[in-house]
Design a protein around this motif. Structure first.
Motif, PDB file in Angstrom:
ATOM      1  N   GLU A 261       0.873  -1.174   0.000  1.00  0.00           N
ATOM      2  CA  GLU A 261       0.000   0.000   0.000  1.00  0.00           C
ATOM      3  C   GLU A 261       0.907   1.220   0.000  1.00  0.00           C
ATOM      4  OE1 GLU A 261      -2.834   2.188   3.289  1.00  0.00           O
ATOM      5  OE2 GLU A 261      -3.012   0.012   3.073  1.00  0.00           O
ATOM      6  N   MET A 262       0.664   2.168  -0.881  1.00  0.00           N
ATOM      7  CA  MET A 262       1.523   3.335  -0.980  1.00  0.00           C
ATOM      8  C   MET A 262       1.003   4.471  -0.107  1.00  0.00           C
ATOM      9  SD  MET A 262       2.703   3.537  -4.968  1.00  0.00           S
ATOM     10  CE  MET A 262       1.081   3.723  -5.725  1.00  0.00           C
ATOM     11  N   ASP A 263       1.922   5.286   0.392  1.00  0.00           N
ATOM     12  CA  ASP A 263       1.574   6.440   1.214  1.00  0.00           C
ATOM     13  C   ASP A 263       1.385   7.653   0.309  1.00  0.00           C
ATOM     14  OD1 ASP A 263       1.803   4.799   3.393  1.00  0.00           O
ATOM     15  OD2 ASP A 263       3.820   5.468   3.919  1.00  0.00           O
ATOM     16  N   VAL A 264       0.266   7.661  -0.399  1.00  0.00           N
ATOM     17  CA  VAL A 264      -0.007   8.690  -1.395  1.00  0.00           C
ATOM     18  C   VAL A 264      -1.451   9.147  -1.262  1.00  0.00           C
ATOM     19  CG1 VAL A 264       1.683   7.829  -3.067  1.00  0.00           C
ATOM     20  CG2 VAL A 264      -0.676   6.950  -3.123  1.00  0.00           C
ATOM     21  N   ASP A 265      -1.731  10.312  -1.840  1.00  0.00           N
ATOM     22  CA  ASP A 265      -3.107  10.713  -2.075  1.00  0.00           C
ATOM     23  C   ASP A 265      -3.528  10.193  -3.449  1.00  0.00           C
ATOM     24  OD1 ASP A 265      -3.660  12.062   0.309  1.00  0.00           O
ATOM     25  OD2 ASP A 265      -2.715  13.903  -0.415  1.00  0.00           O
ATOM     26  N   LEU A 266      -4.807   9.932  -3.584  1.00  0.00           N
ATOM     27  CA  LEU A 266      -5.324   9.363  -4.827  1.00  0.00           C
ATOM     28  C   LEU A 266      -5.221  10.371  -5.969  1.00  0.00           C
ATOM     29  CD1 LEU A 266      -6.666   6.624  -5.459  1.00  0.00           C
ATOM     30  CD2 LEU A 266      -8.883   7.729  -5.097  1.00  0.00           C
TER      31      LEU A 266
ATOM     32  N   GLN B 253     -10.196  10.207  -8.032  1.00  0.00           N
ATOM     33  CA  GLN B 253     -11.063  10.797  -7.009  1.00  0.00           C
ATOM     34  C   GLN B 253     -12.365  11.286  -7.624  1.00  0.00           C
ATOM     35  OE1 GLN B 253      -9.382  13.710  -4.276  1.00  0.00           O
ATOM     36  NE2 GLN B 253      -7.318  13.050  -4.811  1.00  0.00           N
ATOM     37  N   GLU B 254     -12.239  12.036  -8.709  1.00  0.00           N
ATOM     38  CA  GLU B 254     -13.423  12.624  -9.340  1.00  0.00           C
ATOM     39  C   GLU B 254     -14.379  11.556  -9.853  1.00  0.00           C
ATOM     40  OE1 GLU B 254     -11.669  15.098 -12.273  1.00  0.00           O
ATOM     41  OE2 GLU B 254     -10.886  16.556 -10.820  1.00  0.00           O
ATOM     42  N   ALA B 255     -13.833  10.491 -10.430  1.00  0.00           N
ATOM     43  CA  ALA B 255     -14.691   9.426 -10.964  1.00  0.00           C
ATOM     44  C   ALA B 255     -15.445   8.717  -9.850  1.00  0.00           C
ATOM     45  CB  ALA B 255     -13.841   8.434 -11.760  1.00  0.00           C
TER      46      ALA B 255
ATOM     47  N   GLY C  81     -14.586  -0.572  -8.621  1.00  0.00           N
ATOM     48  CA  GLY C  81     -13.249  -0.960  -9.062  1.00  0.00           C
ATOM     49  C   GLY C  81     -13.059  -0.707 -10.543  1.00  0.00           C
ATOM     50  N   VAL C  82     -14.061  -1.055 -11.325  1.00  0.00           N
ATOM     51  CA  VAL C  82     -13.992  -0.816 -12.768  1.00  0.00           C
ATOM     52  C   VAL C  82     -13.910   0.681 -13.062  1.00  0.00           C
ATOM     53  CG1 VAL C  82     -15.297  -1.018 -14.921  1.00  0.00           C
ATOM     54  CG2 VAL C  82     -15.136  -2.977 -13.376  1.00  0.00           C
ATOM     55  N   ILE C  83     -14.723   1.465 -12.377  1.00  0.00           N
ATOM     56  CA  ILE C  83     -14.707   2.917 -12.584  1.00  0.00           C
ATOM     57  C   ILE C  83     -13.337   3.497 -12.237  1.00  0.00           C
ATOM     58  CG2 ILE C  83     -15.600   5.085 -11.621  1.00  0.00           C
ATOM     59  CD1 ILE C  83     -18.347   3.734 -11.488  1.00  0.00           C
ATOM     60  N   ALA C  84     -12.803   3.111 -11.079  1.00  0.00           N
ATOM     61  CA  ALA C  84     -11.525   3.663 -10.626  1.00  0.00           C
ATOM     62  C   ALA C  84     -10.389   3.289 -11.568  1.00  0.00           C
ATOM     63  CB  ALA C  84     -11.233   3.181  -9.214  1.00  0.00           C
ATOM     64  N   GLN C  85     -10.318   2.019 -11.956  1.00  0.00           N
ATOM     65  CA  GLN C  85      -9.206   1.589 -12.789  1.00  0.00           C
ATOM     66  C   GLN C  85      -9.324   2.119 -14.218  1.00  0.00           C
ATOM     67  OE1 GLN C  85      -7.570  -2.271 -12.417  1.00  0.00           O
ATOM     68  NE2 GLN C  85      -8.127  -2.497 -10.277  1.00  0.00           N
ATOM     69  N   THR C  86     -10.533   2.267 -14.706  1.00  0.00           N
ATOM     70  CA  THR C  86     -10.704   2.869 -16.027  1.00  0.00           C
ATOM     71  C   THR C  86     -10.216   4.316 -16.021  1.00  0.00           C
ATOM     72  OG1 THR C  86     -12.591   1.431 -16.504  1.00  0.00           O
ATOM     73  CG2 THR C  86     -12.365   3.420 -17.840  1.00  0.00           C
ATOM     74  N   ALA C  87     -10.560   5.059 -14.965  1.00  0.00           N
ATOM     75  CA  ALA C  87     -10.071   6.434 -14.845  1.00  0.00           C
ATOM     76  C   ALA C  87      -8.554   6.467 -14.761  1.00  0.00           C
ATOM     77  CB  ALA C  87     -10.695   7.096 -13.615  1.00  0.00           C
ATOM     78  N   ALA C  88      -7.970   5.510 -14.043  1.00  0.00           N
ATOM     79  CA  ALA C  88      -6.513   5.458 -13.938  1.00  0.00           C
ATOM     80  C   ALA C  88      -5.871   5.241 -15.302  1.00  0.00           C
ATOM     81  CB  ALA C  88      -6.106   4.340 -12.981  1.00  0.00           C
ATOM     82  N   TYR C  89      -6.380   4.274 -16.047  1.00  0.00           N
ATOM     83  CA  TYR C  89      -5.795   3.967 -17.353  1.00  0.00           C
ATOM     84  C   TYR C  89      -6.000   5.107 -18.360  1.00  0.00           C
ATOM     85  CZ  TYR C  89      -5.047  -0.951 -16.033  1.00  0.00           C
ATOM     86  OH  TYR C  89      -4.615  -2.120 -15.451  1.00  0.00           O
ATOM     87  N   LEU C  90      -7.139   5.774 -18.279  1.00  0.00           N
ATOM     88  CA  LEU C  90      -7.433   6.826 -19.256  1.00  0.00           C
ATOM     89  C   LEU C  90      -6.803   8.171 -18.905  1.00  0.00           C
ATOM     90  CD1 LEU C  90     -11.222   6.199 -20.036  1.00  0.00           C
ATOM     91  CD2 LEU C  90      -9.268   5.690 -21.524  1.00  0.00           C
ATOM     92  N   HIS C  91      -6.747   8.496 -17.604  1.00  0.00           N
ATOM     93  CA  HIS C  91      -6.406   9.863 -17.216  1.00  0.00           C
ATOM     94  C   HIS C  91      -5.319   9.948 -16.142  1.00  0.00           C
ATOM     95  CE1 HIS C  91      -9.975  10.830 -19.495  1.00  0.00           C
ATOM     96  NE2 HIS C  91     -10.746  10.128 -18.663  1.00  0.00           N
ATOM     97  N   GLY C  92      -4.658   8.846 -15.831  1.00  0.00           N
ATOM     98  CA  GLY C  92      -3.722   8.853 -14.715  1.00  0.00           C
ATOM     99  C   GLY C  92      -2.261   9.012 -15.072  1.00  0.00           C
TER     100      GLY C  92
END
Length: 380
Positions: free
Chosen positions: A35-40, A45-47, A266-277
């Motif tokens: 687990e990383m010590d980061v903010d999302l 977050q927005e998604a 989970g799908v929403i979060a990871q899709t946002a990560a792949y598209l906009h992260g």
């Protein structure tokens, strides 16, 4: 300049309720679980906030998860990848267990490269499979001779067997080269031992090294991917089973069965990560680039007897304490130094005298961890 996501003060981290921060007493510095010590990342977050605000909490539907991954994966040399060979699954662990069950029978052997992530043992043993180890060499790299011996043992008497690869490797952060993976693919064909590759750490590869998707050297194989490690999304799990261009029979068999799908968030979060992260990921990798060498220098100052290999990938590093703290250094470090690392013994053969250190945190926390490790060693 891209922001450093590890700039989160210890006081705020201690307010978190996740396992990393609540498993141990408040005076323990936790550098153990992945687990990383980061903010999302803000796009994630927005998604998630939008989904909760809008009451969008049903079953996974039209979110383009597989398509987002295909776009993200263009950063790797992966010819022929398309969404038709990408299947959403509940998690990486359940995905690789299900794939290996398709390849094997009850009592069959699954080969792993020890020392390795403990669930490579526990979940497969629970599923009725035997574990055969092919230990890594002294440099924590794949050992072709050990792999060939393990394949011969696993298939003795005509038994079915399979191989579970950790790519990149956890612990130690080895980024397997294309040549190393090609050797494994050749051995797989020679012995009739299919390979399933856990590639959850694929986005976390450091400068001077590359991630090689295993299915690009073995088109019959499948791999498991997720954004969860690279973007710190353990709380909203989801994953993808990705097949090589000749993996149709296994993917068809998998689709014909009953399997758990990922959760909608989970799908929403990871899709946002792949598209906009991408911007957030760039900053995170820059922080790890600093940290992987900082830990080397800090240990040289505070604990010079500890062998630390600068990782090529992941944020999970492998410390060799030799005989200084016995077979289970993590237990001694917890008692004497109040710093929590993962027990090396849990990673199989090669784990005695070792501990796993998570470097995905701030330089200040790493400096304090090194000081505590030095304190524990001074008391030995």
């Amino acid at each position: 300049m891209t922001a450093d996501p590890f700039d989160v003060p210890l006081s705020r981290l201690r307010e978190r309720t996740s396992a990393k921060w609540r498993h141990y007493a408040p005076d323990v510095l936790p550098l153990w679980v992945a687990e990383m010590d980061v903010d999302l990342a803000e796009p994630i977050q927005e998604a998630l906030v939008r989904a909760v605000r809008d009451g969008d909490l049903g079953y996974p539907g039209s979110t383009p998860y597989a398509e987002a991954f295909v776009g993200f994966a263009r950063r790797w040399d992966w010819p022929g990848l398309d969404a038709s060979r990408v299947i959403p699954v509940q998690s990486v662990i359940l995905g690789y267990v299900d794939a290996l069950l398709e390849h094997t029978d009850a009592g069959s052997a699954v080969i792993v490269n020890s020392p390795v992530y403990p669930p490579f043992y526990s979940y497969l043993i629970q599923a009725g499979r035997e574990i055969v180890e092919a230990p890594l060499d002294a440099s924590l790299r794949l050992d072709p001779d050990a792999i060939e011996r393990a394949m011969s043992e696993a298939t003795a008497g005509g038994r079915r067997a399979a191989y579970l690869l950790c790519n990149p490797h956890n612990p130690g952060g080895t980024a397997h080269t294309r040549a190393e993976l090609q050797t494994l693919a050749d051995l797989s064909r020679r012995h009739g031992v299919p390979v399933v590759s856990d590639e959850i750490h694929a986005p976390v590869v450091h400068a001077g090294h590359e991630f090689v998707p295993y299915v690009t050297v073995d088109p019959t194989a499948v791999a498991l991917h997720a954004a969860s490690k690279a973007f710190n999304l353990a709380a909203v799990p989801a994953a993808l089973m990705v097949g090589g261009v000749e993996s149709g029979p296994l993917l068809d068999a998998f689709r014909a069965g009953k399997h758990h799908a990922p959760a909608h968030l989970g799908v929403i979060a990871q899709t946002a990560a792949y598209l906009h992260g991408d911007e957030w990921l760039t900053g995170m990798l820059a922080g790890l680039e600093r940290n992987r060498f900082l830990v080397r220098d800090l240990l040289a100052e505070h604990a010079p007897g500890v062998d630390y290999r600068v990782p090529e990938a992941t944020y999970l590093t492998w410390l060799d304490f030799g005989d200084a703290l016995g077979e289970d250094p993590a237990a001694v470090l917890l008692e004497r130094g109040r710093v929590a690392l993962n027990r090396g013994l849990d990673f199989g053969t090669g784990g005695a005298g070792h501990a796993r250190l998570n470097i995905a945190t701030s330089p200040e926390i790493l400096a304090e961890a090194a000081r505590r490790i030095g304190t524990a060693l001074a008391g030995s």
